[in-house]
Every structure is written in structure tokens, then in C-alpha cells.
Design a protein around this motif. Structure first.
Motif, PDB file in Angstrom:
ATOM      1  N   LYS A   7      -2.216  -4.721   5.214  1.00 23.95           N
ATOM      2  CA  LYS A   7      -1.249  -4.966   4.244  1.00 23.95           C
ATOM      3  C   LYS A   7      -1.932  -4.437   2.802  1.00 23.95           C
ATOM      4  CE  LYS A   7       2.683  -7.707   2.635  1.00 23.95           C
ATOM      5  NZ  LYS A   7       3.358  -9.211   2.878  1.00 23.95           N
ATOM      6  N   GLU A   8      -2.972  -4.944   2.528  1.00 24.03           N
ATOM      7  CA  GLU A   8      -3.439  -4.811   1.128  1.00 24.03           C
ATOM      8  C   GLU A   8      -3.813  -3.365   0.902  1.00 24.03           C
ATOM      9  OE1 GLU A   8      -6.841  -7.475   0.732  1.00 24.03           O
ATOM     10  OE2 GLU A   8      -5.700  -9.030   0.502  1.00 24.03           O
ATOM     11  N   LYS A   9      -4.505  -2.883   1.881  1.00 26.40           N
ATOM     12  CA  LYS A   9      -4.566  -1.327   2.081  1.00 26.40           C
ATOM     13  C   LYS A   9      -3.433  -0.486   1.691  1.00 26.40           C
ATOM     14  CE  LYS A   9      -9.024  -1.248   4.589  1.00 26.40           C
ATOM     15  NZ  LYS A   9      -9.564  -0.749   5.932  1.00 26.40           N
ATOM     16  N   LYS A  12      -2.424  -0.584  -1.828  1.00 32.67           N
ATOM     17  CA  LYS A  12      -3.179  -0.072  -2.832  1.00 32.67           C
ATOM     18  C   LYS A  12      -3.092   1.457  -2.629  1.00 32.67           C
ATOM     19  CE  LYS A  12      -7.312  -3.108  -2.718  1.00 32.67           C
ATOM     20  NZ  LYS A  12      -8.861  -3.331  -2.129  1.00 32.67           N
ATOM     21  N   LEU A  13      -2.946   2.048  -1.230  1.00 36.86           N
ATOM     22  CA  LEU A  13      -2.385   3.425  -1.042  1.00 36.86           C
ATOM     23  C   LEU A  13      -0.922   3.593  -1.652  1.00 36.86           C
ATOM     24  CD1 LEU A  13      -3.348   4.077   2.574  1.00 36.86           C
ATOM     25  CD2 LEU A  13      -4.610   4.802   0.756  1.00 36.86           C
ATOM     26  N   LYS A  14      -0.212   2.705  -1.785  1.00 32.64           N
ATOM     27  CA  LYS A  14       1.013   3.093  -2.279  1.00 32.64           C
ATOM     28  C   LYS A  14       0.994   3.081  -3.984  1.00 32.64           C
ATOM     29  CE  LYS A  14       5.753   1.068  -2.656  1.00 32.64           C
ATOM     30  NZ  LYS A  14       6.581  -0.142  -2.349  1.00 32.64           N
ATOM     31  N   ILE A  15       0.234   2.129  -4.536  1.00 31.61           N
ATOM     32  CA  ILE A  15      -0.150   2.341  -5.887  1.00 31.61           C
ATOM     33  C   ILE A  15      -0.883   3.566  -6.383  1.00 31.61           C
ATOM     34  CG2 ILE A  15      -1.299   1.155  -7.794  1.00 31.61           C
ATOM     35  CD1 ILE A  15      -1.103  -1.591  -6.367  1.00 31.61           C
ATOM     36  N   GLU A  16      -1.878   3.976  -5.609  1.00 29.71           N
ATOM     37  CA  GLU A  16      -2.547   5.286  -5.871  1.00 29.71           C
ATOM     38  C   GLU A  16      -1.458   6.317  -5.732  1.00 29.71           C
ATOM     39  OE1 GLU A  16      -5.495   7.499  -7.006  1.00 29.71           O
ATOM     40  OE2 GLU A  16      -5.625   5.280  -6.899  1.00 29.71           O
ATOM     41  N   SER A  17      -0.627   6.302  -4.758  1.00 25.03           N
ATOM     42  CA  SER A  17       0.322   7.589  -4.715  1.00 25.03           C
ATOM     43  C   SER A  17       1.454   7.344  -6.014  1.00 25.03           C
ATOM     44  CB  SER A  17       1.244   7.228  -3.417  1.00 25.03           C
ATOM     45  OG  SER A  17       2.170   8.372  -3.504  1.00 25.03           O
TER      46      SER A  17
END
Length: 405
Positions: A7-9, A12-17
């Protein structure tokens, strides 16, 4: 794999996107702005090209019109010149016909060469040209007034009818070796000459052709009487103008200003110096005596006593000399050696090698190596002892050979 880590990953991927998307949007906006600016620059370049083409076209049309006008004028001049020639020839023929060939012919010499009189060879100019030359100016007197001095130098200069004041000023400055930027031409009425004014239009009918080359004063704050008279209205009668001009010249003579920029104008740069130089009478050199009071004398007397006391307190008298004398007397003054009962002479009275060795073996060790000596009580010897020999006589056998063996 732990669901929490997954879930944390994902977060993080969503924020990076989202960050990448925001960056992409910013770049797109910046690209739009750059495209708009580029289009505006292209339009500006096109507009400048069109204006340049239009300007070149106008220049070509103007040059063509000027060329056509010059051709027409040259044709008119040629026709006028031809007409004048014909009139001149016709006039000469008519004069010959009227005189009936009675004009005196020049005689011939023995060889057969015709001899002419000087009057016959002179060319008579038209009356209009003679009248114009009678009123034109062909010689000008230039007076140079050096800056910050009263020295004057004179130069006569031949001018033609098209000579301008700028050309005359440049030639005069080049003749005297000065800068043409720092000097200006003026008339005797203190009027400045513009660069495009011809010399023929610089003077009145009854005015001398005399110009002054004076130093510029950009920070001038006063106006002279001659300048005030020159800028007045010209509607007054001739008598009034002559009277005003005479008054201006009289004011110039009284102030010593005969010819424009003189010593008084140059002193305007230093107001204090000018006030001192133009004073009408000598100042009262004893005026300060009446301002002296008893309390002033007492005040300065007390200040002098305080100064002497302060100097005496900060630097006691003779102390420095006593310290120096105590340090040098141990090494320099004569002494009696207690061990050998030998009298050691003064260092300045040493005249032989034996006396020098006696001083080195007795006085120097007792003053430096003896811990109870006066010099060692307040001083600490650092390093080795260096002995320097100064040769005061030329090298010879008498001065170098030891006599007493």
C-alpha cells in the motif's frame, strides 16, 4: 509480501505520477508561451523587413527624383551659360562695329611678337560681382585667450565665401595645438558662433572682422552687459541700439573685459578667489585685536599647562635614557677585572688586537654568561653570540700583523 508495504509503494507511485503530470502540464504551458513569443518575434521581423523595403524604395525614388532635378538644372545652367556667351560675343562685336575698327592695336617687336599693355590684359569683372566682393569678408583676425591666464595670441586667417565657423575653429585650434572641444568662437560683442554659420554672416556692416577663440565655461551663472544688450529687442531705433552698444562696451572696458572670455570669467570657477581678488580696499589686518579677551588668554594658558602635564605623566623624563645607559655601560664603559686585576679599557678606546681579545675574554663573558650580572637580571640571552669585525683601515702588513708577541 506485507499488504502495508504494498500500500505504501502504491501511494508513493501515485504521488510520483501526480508530480510527473503536474510537471508535464507546466512544460506544456511554458511551450505555449514560447510559441506565442516566437510568433510575435516572427511578425516583428516581417514588419521590419517590410519597413526596410519601403524605406529603400523611397530612397531609390528620392535619388531618382534628385538625379532628374539635377539633370534639369544642369540643362538650364548650360543653356544660360550658352546664352551669356552669345550675349558677351554680341556685345564685343557691337563695340568693335561702333568704334569702326579704331581701337588701338598693340605694337609688334622686332621679332614680330605682338606686345600688349598691362591694362589690355586685365579682365574687367561684371559690376554685380565687383559690388559683392566689395562687401564680402576675405580676412579675419582671431585672438586666442588661454584658459586661466591673460595671455593673448593673434592670427590672421584668409576665408572664402563658403567658410563656416566650425571649419575656422578647427583650423585655428589645429594651428595652436589645442582641443577644439574645449574652445569656442565669439565675436567682440561676446556672441557665440554656431557651427553652421558662415563667416560672411557673422558680423554687422560696420563691425570689424575680429573673432575671439575663448575657453568654454559650461557652468557659467552670470550674464554680462554685452550679452544683455545683444539679446534685447531689435525694434528700437538705430540711435538707441548704438547707445546700448556703447554702454556695453564701456562696461566691458571698466571691468577689463575687452574681447570676451577674460580673467574675471575664469575666476567664476573659484568664487572665494574671485571675492579676494576683486575686493575694493585692503582688509583691516588688526580687526582681530579687539576680539581678544582675558578669559581667552587664560583658557589657552591652562590648556598649555594641561598638555605639558599630560606629556610628562605619560612619558617620565630621563627614564628611557637611564635604561639605555644601564644596559650599554656594562659592555662599553672601562672596568677593573677582579680575577686578573687588569684594567679593561673603554670599548670605544680599543686600538690593538690585545685590547680587543682582553675585552672579549673578560667583559663580554662576565656581562652575558654570569647569571648574577646586571644585564642578565632583566634580560634573557637567546641563541648564540655573533661577533662582527669592522675593518676601518686598508689592508696592509702593519695593520694585520700582530706586533707584540
Amino acid at each position: 509480501m506485507d499488504p502495508t508495504v504494498v500500500k505504501e509503494k502504491m501511494n508513493k507511485l501515485k504521488i510520483e505520477s501526480e508530480r510527473q503530470q503536474e510537471l508535464t502540464e507546466r512544460l506544456q504551458v511554458k511551450l505555449k508561451v514560447l510559441n506565442g513569443e516566437l510568433a510575435a518575434r516572427k511578425e516583428e521581423v516581417e514588419r521590419i523587413k517590410q519597413e526596410q523595403e519601403k524605406l529603400n524604395k523611397d530612397k531609390r525614388m528620392a535619388s531618382a527624383a534628385q538625379l532628374k532635378l539635377a539633370e534639369e538644372q544642369s540643362g538650364k545652367l548650360d543653356s544660360q551659360t550658352e546664352t551669356q556667351r552669345e550675349d558677351k560675343v554680341r556685345k564685343v562685336i557691337e563695340e568693335e562695329v561702333l568704334q569702326g575698327g579704331k581701337r588701338k592695336r598693340s605694337a609688334k617687336n622686332e621679332i614680330g611678337i605682338r606686345m600688349y599693355d598691362e591694362m589690355e590684359l586685365m579682365v574687367e569683372k561684371p559690376a554685380e560681382e565687383q559690388k559683392m566682393e566689395a562687401t564680402s569678408i576675405d580676412t579675419v583676425l582671431i585672438t586666442l585667450i588661454m584658459a586661466m591666464t591673460e595671455e593673448r595670441f593673434y592670427l590672421t586667417y584668409r576665408v572664402d565665401k563658403n567658410m563656416t565657423s566650425k571649419k575656422l575653429r578647427e583650423d585655428a585650434c589645429r594651428y595652436w595645438g589645442i582641443s577644439e572641444v574645449e574652445y569656442i568662437l565669439k565675436t567682440l560683442t561676446n556672441s557665440k558662433l554656431q557651427d553652421d554659420v558662415t563667416i560672411q554672416n557673422c558680423f554687422d556692416r560696420d563691425e570689424d572682422a575680429h573673432l575671439v577663440l575663448a575657453h568654454k565655461i559650461p557652468t557659467k551663472t552670470t550674464i554680462e552687459a554685452s550679452e544683455a544688450a545683444a539679446i534685447q529687442s531689435k525694434k528700437a531705433g538705430r540711435k538707441k541700439r548704438n547707445k546700448e552698444r556703447d554702454q556695453a562696451e564701456a562696461a566691458m572696458e571698466q571691468s577689463g573685459n575687452k574681447g570676451g572670455d577674460d580673467f574675471y570669467e575664469q575666476m567664476d570657477v573659484l568664487p572665494g578667489f574671485k571675492a579676494f581678488m576683486v575686493q575694493r580696499e585692503d582688509p583691516n589686518v588688526n580687526a582681530h585685536v579687539g576680539l581678544i579677551r582675558l578669559q581667552s588668554i587664560l583658557l589657552y594658558f591652562v590648556m598649555g599647562i594641561c598638555t605639558i602635564v599630560a606629556i610628562t605623566y605619560m612619558r617620565p623624563p630621563v627614564t628611557t635614557h637611564i635604561q639605555w645607559l644601564g644596559s650599554t655601560s656594562t659592555l662599553v664603559m672601562p672596568r677593573l677585572d677582579q680575577r686578573t686585576h687588569t684594567m679593561i679599557p673603554d670599548f670605544n678606546d680599543i686600538r690593538s688586537v690585545k685590547e680587543a681579545w682582553l675585552w672579549l675574554e673578560t667583559t663580554l663573558p662576565n656581562a652575558i654568561f654570569n647569571q648574577s650580572a646586571t644585564l642578565r637580571q632583566d634580560n634573557l640571552a637567546l641563541g648564540y653570540i655573533l661577533v662582527r669585525m669592522q675593518q676601518v683601515k686598508p689592508a696592509s702588513a702593519d695593520s694585520c700583523t700582530q706586533k707584540d708577541k
